[in-house]
Design an enzyme around this catalytic site. Structure first.
Site, short mmCIF file in Angstrom:
data_model
loop_
_atom_site.label_atom_id
_atom_site.label_comp_id
_atom_site.label_asym_id
_atom_site.label_seq_id
_atom_site.Cartn_x
_atom_site.Cartn_y
_atom_site.Cartn_z
CB VAL A 173 38.17 28.69 47.12
CG1 VAL A 173 39.38 28.10 46.41
CG2 VAL A 173 38.23 30.22 47.09
NE ARG A 187 40.68 27.33 35.76
CZ ARG A 187 39.71 27.08 36.63
NH1 ARG A 187 39.90 26.18 37.59
NH2 ARG A 187 38.57 27.73 36.56
CG HIS A 205 36.07 31.90 38.04
ND1 HIS A 205 34.74 31.58 38.14
CD2 HIS A 205 36.73 30.88 38.64
CE1 HIS A 205 34.60 30.41 38.75
NE2 HIS A 205 35.80 29.98 39.08
#
Length: 384
Positions: free
Chosen positions: A78, A164, A275
């Site tokens: 991450v 995003r 993902h």
């Protein structure tokens, strides 16, 4: 607050973290449908309860790439984990090491390879992207080998960045982002002191080592954006396969044909993953993608799975759907953001206990016993 699950850690992390960090880990791509389906589809998998099977000798231990794992779980790579707690990658790695499971360091970690690897006893895994800057890739691989990293996790589902939307609203990106992040930090004094001040440097450690200069959050967005490589193909991985003599895992597989290509390529493992719903919204959840992939390549290659896993029950479900091991991403970062390394250690103990309950009540005494026989009406459930 009382903590009994990853969802509790999520709520605690939302309180403690500045919004730009919470929403970065919590959000997904576009309208976040795949993000939601990852959790919802997994929760629909019905387990077949069995009783009176003498489960006194139950074991969670498993073997993967010649490593012994205390349970079939690894911590996923991450990015920016070091922003969620002071030197966060080190804290998470130590917690995983004490539990006896692998920790995977991200290419875009805050703490560099050379800081994290010496902090733990078992070999660390290292994650890498295919990037335009092949010099960086070679440098990172050389440093990972020198540090004793055992397994390379190659993420292939980011040839371009996902859209995003949350990041633009939260201050991670968008207009006046740096000022917005500063103001948010002022309203979260615990994080500002413990991580913002005492957790420095806030470099992208692996990239800074290569470039020979400090890099920050703006560099993270800019450097990655400039280095994604949409021309990526299997041939671009061939020199890495020749260079890396340890296990190599291809992360970001959702289609059986791609899984077969990974077998032909000579990979040692794949990660069935979208993902965490952070790339292409509208694709299959990992729970739906996993069974046909397992039908195609089970036994030919090790199958790992992530995306949507929040507890030990979900781990058992993924194993029953065909995975050999699971990877945790969001769940451990929530715990890290809420309570540091102690939070990660506690989360792993919760998952251990939850797995033991699920295995006891499905009659699975070992990890090898967790198969499709532990499920009810699998085809019907996945078709709904």
């Amino acid at each position: 607050m009382i903590i009994s699950s990853a969802n509790d850690y999520r709520e605690a992390a939302q309180r403690r973290l500045p919004p730009f960090l919470f929403h970065y880990i919590d959000g997904g791509a576009y309208a976040e449908y795949t993000l939601k389906r990852n959790v919802e589809d997994l929760s629909k998998i019905a387990l077949r309860q069995r009783v009176l099977n003498d489960m006194s000798q139950l074991s969670l231990e498993t073997q993967l790439f010649d490593e012994t794992l205390s349970m079939p779980v690894a911590l996923s790579p991450v990015g920016l984990t070091g922003m969620y707690a002071r030197r966060g990658e080190v804290q998470a790695a130590v917690a995983a090491d004490k539990k006896g499971i692998p920790f995977t360091l991200s290419t875009v970690s805050v703490c560099p390879i050379e800081e994290v690897a010496p902090a733990i006893q078992r070999p660390m895994w290292f994650q890498l992207y295919v990037l335009r800057d092949r010099g960086f890739m070679k440098n990172a691989l050389e440093r990972a080998k020198a540090a004793g990293c055992s397994t390379l996790v190659f993420t292939v589902d980011m040839p371009v960045p996902g859209a995003r939307y949350r990041d633009a609203h939260s201050g991670m990106s968008g207009p006046n982002a740096a000022m917005r992040r500063y103001m948010q930090s002022c309203f979260h004094p615990h994080w500002a002191w413990n991580v913002g001040l005492l957790g420095r440097p806030h470099d992208l450690g692996n990239i800074s080592k290569y470039l020979g200069k400090p890099t920050g959050l703006e560099d993270y967005i800019g450097w990655l954006g400039n280095n994604f490589d949409p021309s990526i193909s299997w041939k671009d991985l061939e020199w890495i396969r020749e260079f890396w003599d340890g296990p190599m895992v291809i992360k970001g597989i959702l289609d059986p044909e791609d899984a077969k290509d990974a077998v032909r390529f000579g990979a040692d493992g794949i990660v069935v993953s979208n993902h965490g719903g952070r790339q292409l919204d509208g694709v299959l959840s990992s729970a739906r993608a996993l069974p046909p992939i397992a039908d195609a390549v089970k036994g030919d290659i090790k199958i790992l799975a992530d995306s949507g896993i929040r507890n030990g029950l979900d781990v058992v479900r993924m194993l029953a759907l065909g995975a050999d091991t699971c990877m945790l991403g969001r769940a451990f970062v929530y715990a890290l953001g809420a309570a540091g390394g102690e939070g990660v250690a506690n989360l792993l103990e919760l998952i251990d206990k939850e797995m033991r309950v699920a295995m006891t009540l499905t009659g699975a005494k070992t990890i090898a016993d967790i198969t499709a026989d532990c499920l009810v009406n699998l085809d019907k459930v996945l078709a709904e």
